[in-house]
Scaffold this active site. Structure first.
Site, short mmCIF file in Angstrom:
data_model
loop_
_atom_site.label_atom_id
_atom_site.label_comp_id
_atom_site.label_asym_id
_atom_site.label_seq_id
_atom_site.Cartn_x
_atom_site.Cartn_y
_atom_site.Cartn_z
CD GLU A 139 -2.68 1.06 2.57
OE1 GLU A 139 -3.86 1.35 2.48
OE2 GLU A 139 -2.14 0.68 3.63
N GLY A 170 -11.34 -5.81 8.96
CA GLY A 170 -12.46 -6.74 8.89
C GLY A 170 -13.74 -6.06 9.33
CB ILE A 227 -11.16 -10.53 14.33
CG1 ILE A 227 -10.53 -9.60 15.39
CG2 ILE A 227 -12.49 -11.11 14.83
CD1 ILE A 227 -10.11 -10.27 16.67
CD GLU A 263 -1.77 -2.34 11.89
OE1 GLU A 263 -1.23 -3.45 11.94
OE2 GLU A 263 -2.80 -2.09 11.22
CG ASP A 286 -11.25 -9.91 6.81
OD1 ASP A 286 -11.83 -10.03 7.91
OD2 ASP A 286 -10.16 -9.33 6.68
#
Length: 231
Positions: free
Chosen positions: A11, A77, A154, A175, A198
């Site tokens: 990224e 997520g 998770i 983070e 996700d």
């Protein structure tokens, strides 16, 4: 100067490739790339994964670069049914879901001996990012809400439900809240931008690799638009 933190090399590299007049400083194992992005002064850095890396990175941005604001970009997520893979979550606030001093009488998520444990993002940055979403991410939905952070990936429905029941989080990652805490302690405005990779459930280990690149593409476009209009 605007500080931009990403946890992942892929990224940061996409944004870094468009920097002009690059100057590089290495500190604490991190590479801080300052220059011009969209004609605006920025410093871009990959923090590495996890809250300790993120907090150290944010502190360096404050101490050495004296940044005016910090934006943390990355993937996360989803914790809500209506927030789908590819969508964007902008932080209203952030907290650490794995802070647990319950044995000493504190509520879950509360940092002992601190006046604040939930760190509010800067309203001007939220508005700027919201407008940016409308301009460059028209094919997806964006949400403003709570981001919960912990040193855990998770991937279980039970843990997802626990996070939702206890914190009403919109998404979860590793983070943002540490950066938010460092920014708060230094009185520096911040915003966390998360693209959903996700659903933070039993399918997360399969969804993450498949949708990682799409989520990163969305967040990079958004960051560039935010920088373009940042004053």
């Amino acid at each position: 100067m605007l500080g931009i933190i990403g946890a992942m090399e892929v990224e940061v590299n996409q944004i870094k490739s468009e920097l002009a007049d690059i100057k590089i400083i290495k500190k604490a194992g991190m590479e801080f790339n300052s220059g011009l992005l969209m004609g605006k002064p920025v410093v871009i850095v990959r923090s590495g994964v996890g809250k300790v890396n993120a907090g150290i990175c944010a502190q360096i941005l404050c101490d050495i670069f004296d940044v005016d604001a910090i934006i943390n970009t990355g993937i996360a997520g989803s914790l809500k049914e209506e927030i789908n893979i590819g969508d964007i979550v902008l932080s209203e606030d952030a907290l650490q879901h794995d802070m647990d001093a319950v044995a000493f009488g504190y509520d879950i998520g509360v940092i002992p001996q601190m006046e604040v444990s939930t760190f509010k993002a800067d309203k001007k940055l939220i508005t700027l990012a919201e407008e940016a979403c409308k301009n460059v991410c028209t094919h997806i939905n964006s949400f403003i809400g709570r981001i919960v952070s912990g040193d855990q990936f998770i991937s279980a429905k039970e843990k997802k439900k626990w996070l939702t029941d206890n914190f009403n989080g919109y998404c979860t990652e590793m983070e943002g809240a540490a950066i938010a805490q460092a920014a708060y302690l230094n009185n520096v405005p911040f915003l966390i931008v998360r693209s959903i990779s996700d659903k933070a459930d039993d399918s997360a280990h399969m969804d993450y690799p498949a949708f990682e690149s799409m989520a990163i593409e969305n967040s990079v476009k958004l960051i560039k638009e935010i920088v373009k209009n940042y004053e």
